[in-house]
Write a protein that holds these residues in place. Structure first.
Motif, mmCIF file in Angstrom:
data_model
loop_
_atom_site.group_PDB
_atom_site.id
_atom_site.type_symbol
_atom_site.label_atom_id
_atom_site.label_comp_id
_atom_site.label_asym_id
_atom_site.label_seq_id
_atom_site.Cartn_x
_atom_site.Cartn_y
_atom_site.Cartn_z
ATOM 1 N N TYR A 118 10.810 -102.832 98.120
ATOM 2 C CA TYR A 118 9.407 -102.703 97.653
ATOM 3 C C TYR A 118 9.540 -101.323 96.681
ATOM 4 N N VAL A 119 10.094 -100.245 97.202
ATOM 5 C CA VAL A 119 10.233 -99.115 96.359
ATOM 6 C C VAL A 119 11.097 -99.140 95.297
ATOM 7 N N ARG A 120 11.971 -100.003 95.154
ATOM 8 C CA ARG A 120 12.874 -100.013 94.137
ATOM 9 C C ARG A 120 12.170 -101.097 92.890
ATOM 10 N N TYR A 121 11.719 -102.203 93.456
ATOM 11 C CA TYR A 121 11.236 -103.109 92.355
ATOM 12 C C TYR A 121 9.522 -102.969 92.279
ATOM 13 N N ASP A 122 8.817 -103.239 93.335
ATOM 14 C CA ASP A 122 7.326 -103.541 93.224
ATOM 15 C C ASP A 122 6.636 -101.989 92.749
ATOM 16 N N LEU A 123 7.102 -100.992 93.623
ATOM 17 C CA LEU A 123 6.581 -99.641 93.260
ATOM 18 C C LEU A 123 6.819 -99.136 92.163
ATOM 19 N N LYS A 124 8.039 -99.618 91.450
ATOM 20 C CA LYS A 124 8.301 -99.059 90.161
ATOM 21 C C LYS A 124 7.322 -99.812 89.113
ATOM 22 N N ALA A 171 4.165 -98.446 89.140
ATOM 23 C CA ALA A 171 3.627 -97.108 88.700
ATOM 24 C C ALA A 171 3.799 -97.204 87.090
ATOM 25 N N PHE A 172 4.787 -97.866 86.651
ATOM 26 C CA PHE A 172 4.985 -98.089 85.151
ATOM 27 C C PHE A 172 5.221 -99.662 84.935
ATOM 28 N N PRO A 173 4.256 -100.048 84.711
ATOM 29 C CA PRO A 173 3.924 -101.433 84.333
ATOM 30 C C PRO A 173 5.024 -101.781 83.183
ATOM 31 N N SER A 174 5.695 -102.676 83.115
ATOM 32 C CA SER A 174 6.321 -103.327 81.942
ATOM 33 C C SER A 174 5.465 -104.355 81.362
ATOM 34 N N SER A 175 5.796 -104.193 79.815
ATOM 35 C CA SER A 175 4.777 -105.330 79.256
ATOM 36 C C SER A 175 5.183 -106.636 79.248
#
Length: 166
Positions: free
Chosen positions: A13-19, A22-26
């Motif tokens: 969760y911290v590695r993939y989802d939270l990132k 916080a910083f959504p990719s386009s």
């Protein structure tokens, strides 16, 4: 064993989802879109040079036919009309706009402004009334068409079902 699973899920969760939160990719580009090649340094310089030239030219009051060719076509047509002996004026054949009419009425004082404002409000009210009437007529026609279609479908369904009494 369960602690290991929980730790792995928290780590994921911290590695993939939270990132991603916080910083959504386009979103990825659609598949039909073709990627353009990157510009070379020389091409970038030429683009910057042209953009700066256009920007600098936009600060001048008369920027020339290069940037606004349509404006100069109109001026050429007017000069041709004058050379032919005919002159075209912008107010010829046109009614004054509402703004111009109100400006003239405002100069005359309150006694001339009041009838002008009444005219504006009356024309707007009549336009609104006409639009509302046409909307209501169209709405009633639409309802009538839907009701006719329902009646046709109902009568068709009654004709298709056989009578059980005979």
């Amino acid at each position: 064993m369960k602690l290991k699973v929980v730790c792995r899920k928290v780590y994921d969760y911290v590695r993939y989802d939270l990132k991603e939160i916080a910083f959504p990719s386009s979103l990825p580009d659609p598949p039909h879109l073709k990627k353009r090649r990157k510009l070379t340094w020389h091409e970038r310089f030429l683009v910057l040079k042209e953009a700066s030239r256009l920007y600098a030219a936009s600060w001048v009051r008369d920027i020339g036919p290069d940037l606004r060719p349509n404006d100069y076509k109109k001026k050429d047509e007017e000069s041709e009309d004058r050379s032919n002996g005919t002159t075209r004026t912008s107010t010829e054949g046109k009614e004054p706009s509402v703004f111009e009419d109100l400006a003239v009425a405002a100069r005359g004082g309150m006694e001339t402004l009041r009838p002008a404002l009444q005219r504006v409000y009356m024309t707007r009210a009549s336009a609104y009334r006409d639009a509302l009437k046409s909307f209501i007529e169209g709405y009633q026609e639409g309802i009538q068409q839907v009701m006719e279609k329902k009646e046709e479908a109902k009568s068709k369904q009654e004709n298709d079902t056989p009578n059980k009494s005979t």
